[in-house]
Write an enzyme that holds these catalytic residues in place. Structure first.
Site, PDB file in Angstrom:
ATOM      1  N   GLY A   1       6.309  -2.398   2.014  1.00 54.65           N
ATOM      2  CA  GLY A   1       7.594  -3.063   2.221  1.00 54.65           C
ATOM      3  C   GLY A   1       8.596  -2.702   1.139  1.00 54.65           C
ATOM      4  O   GLY A   1       8.295  -1.952   0.206  1.00 54.65           O
ATOM      5  N   SER A   2       9.794  -3.266   1.262  1.00 52.71           N
ATOM      6  CA  SER A   2      10.864  -2.897   0.326  1.00 52.71           C
ATOM      7  C   SER A   2      10.596  -3.442  -1.076  1.00 52.71           C
ATOM      8  O   SER A   2      10.953  -2.800  -2.073  1.00 52.71           O
ATOM      9  CB  SER A   2      12.211  -3.399   0.855  1.00 52.71           C
ATOM     10  OG  SER A   2      12.162  -4.785   1.095  1.00 52.71           O
ATOM     11  N   THR A   3       9.956  -4.603  -1.191  1.00 53.11           N
ATOM     12  CA  THR A   3       9.628  -5.138  -2.521  1.00 53.11           C
ATOM     13  C   THR A   3       8.541  -4.281  -3.164  1.00 53.11           C
ATOM     14  O   THR A   3       8.618  -3.933  -4.347  1.00 53.11           O
ATOM     15  CB  THR A   3       9.170  -6.606  -2.413  1.00 53.11           C
ATOM     16  OG1 THR A   3      10.035  -7.302  -1.502  1.00 53.11           O
ATOM     17  CG2 THR A   3       9.223  -7.290  -3.771  1.00 53.11           C
TER      18      THR A   3
ATOM     19  N   GLU B   1      -3.035  -4.264   5.337  1.00 54.62           N
ATOM     20  CA  GLU B   1      -2.783  -5.141   4.184  1.00 54.62           C
ATOM     21  C   GLU B   1      -3.928  -6.145   4.034  1.00 54.62           C
ATOM     22  O   GLU B   1      -4.403  -6.403   2.924  1.00 54.62           O
ATOM     23  CB  GLU B   1      -1.453  -5.873   4.369  1.00 54.62           C
ATOM     24  CG  GLU B   1      -0.252  -4.947   4.218  1.00 54.62           C
ATOM     25  CD  GLU B   1       1.079  -5.588   4.581  1.00 54.62           C
ATOM     26  OE1 GLU B   1       2.096  -5.020   4.194  1.00 54.62           O
ATOM     27  OE2 GLU B   1       1.095  -6.628   5.253  1.00 54.62           O
TER      28      GLU B   1
ATOM     29  N   GLY C   1       6.718  -5.632   8.215  1.00 53.07           N
ATOM     30  CA  GLY C   1       6.744  -4.166   8.163  1.00 53.07           C
ATOM     31  C   GLY C   1       5.632  -3.533   8.990  1.00 53.07           C
ATOM     32  O   GLY C   1       5.373  -2.331   8.863  1.00 53.07           O
TER      33      GLY C   1
ATOM     34  N   ASP D   1       1.469  -7.224  -3.249  1.00 50.33           N
ATOM     35  CA  ASP D   1       2.157  -7.076  -1.962  1.00 50.33           C
ATOM     36  C   ASP D   1       3.274  -8.117  -1.822  1.00 50.33           C
ATOM     37  O   ASP D   1       3.278  -9.130  -2.527  1.00 50.33           O
ATOM     38  CB  ASP D   1       1.152  -7.229  -0.806  1.00 50.33           C
ATOM     39  CG  ASP D   1       1.648  -6.597   0.496  1.00 50.33           C
ATOM     40  OD1 ASP D   1       2.805  -6.132   0.551  1.00 50.33           O
ATOM     41  OD2 ASP D   1       0.864  -6.574   1.464  1.00 50.33           O
ATOM     42  N   GLY D   2       4.181  -7.863  -0.923  1.00 46.37           N
ATOM     43  CA  GLY D   2       5.261  -8.797  -0.617  1.00 46.37           C
ATOM     44  C   GLY D   2       4.833  -9.781   0.449  1.00 46.37           C
ATOM     45  O   GLY D   2       3.661  -9.839   0.842  1.00 46.37           O
TER      46      GLY D   2
END
Ligand code: 5RP
Length: 219
Positions: A29-31, A103, A97, A81-82
């Site tokens: 993800g973006s984070t 995950e 995502g 992880d986000g």
């Protein structure tokens, strides 16, 4: 601060949880992209990473960070992880995502789940964010009907197949009062590959990005 700046803040803060010399579990993800960028600054002090998606693998490899197959490691000290939502007990909704299955697999290898998120992700009760569910294609309508019985409205995410080649249902309208119970129940429905409730294996700590800095929540 923008939401992306808050994500970058916690991405960098997560480095404090990386165990030097170890293999790091890396989410998607973006984070997490910010975390990977930060991890690159200490790549000579880690053994490598186990990744939860093709996208994260590509980003890690671009930095020259070795990526190991999850089957080649027996455990990981930390998984970073986000989340799409996280509640006050560390239960999460993930899968925005579309990487939820890998995950969950990589998180399950890890002793500690470090969740990194901007403050908008912290909620009282999970469910305002549509719950992602990876399904075998032929079961999609059947699983959607089961969610309807629970008061949820499930729709196929248009144009998306996961890294495993399966579609995703997004379920709106759920109020997830007991995430552990709903995760266990949905996991038993035929055709469900993975439900995006991470409650049985929840976060151990959340690094929450706020305008006044990183707030650490231990669960
Ligand atoms: C991907 C995920 C992500 O962790 C979640 O969607 C949060 O993403 P972002 O960091 O881009 O806000 O579960 O499957």
């Amino acid at each position: 601060m923008t939401q992306d700046e808050l994500k970058a803040l916690v991405g960098r803060a997560a480095l404090q949880h990386v165990v030097p010399g170890s293999v790091v579990g890396v989410g998607t993800g973006s984070t997490v992209n910010h975390f990977i960028d930060a991890l690159a600054t200490m790549k000579d002090r880690i053994a490598g990473a186990v990744s939860s998606s093709v996208a994260s693998t590509e980003r890690l490899r671009r930095y020259g960070i070795p990526v190991f197959d999850s089957q080649d490691v027996q455990g990981l000290p930390v998984y970073v992880d986000g989340a799409d939502e996280i509640d006050g007990r560390g239960h999460m909704i993930k899968g925005g995502g579309a990487a939820l299955t890998r995950e969950k697999i990589v998180a399950d290898l890890a002793e500690r789940f470090v969740c990194i998120a901007d403050e908008s992700k912290l909620v009282k009760t999970l469910g305002a964010y549509p719950l992602p569910v990876e399904v075998i294609a032929m079961a999609a309508a059947q699983v959607a009907r089961r969610f309807a019985e629970q008061g949820g409205s499930a729709t196929l995410r248009p144009g998306v197949l996961t890294d495993n080649g399966h579609p995703i249902l997004d379920v709106r309208g759920l109020v997830i009062a007991d995430p552990v119970a709903l995760e266990a129940e949905v996991n038993q429905w035929p055709g469900v590959v993975t439900v995006g409730i991470f409650a049985r294996h929840r976060a151990d700590v959340c690094l929450l990005g706020t305008p006044s800095g990183v707030r650490t929540i231990d669960f």
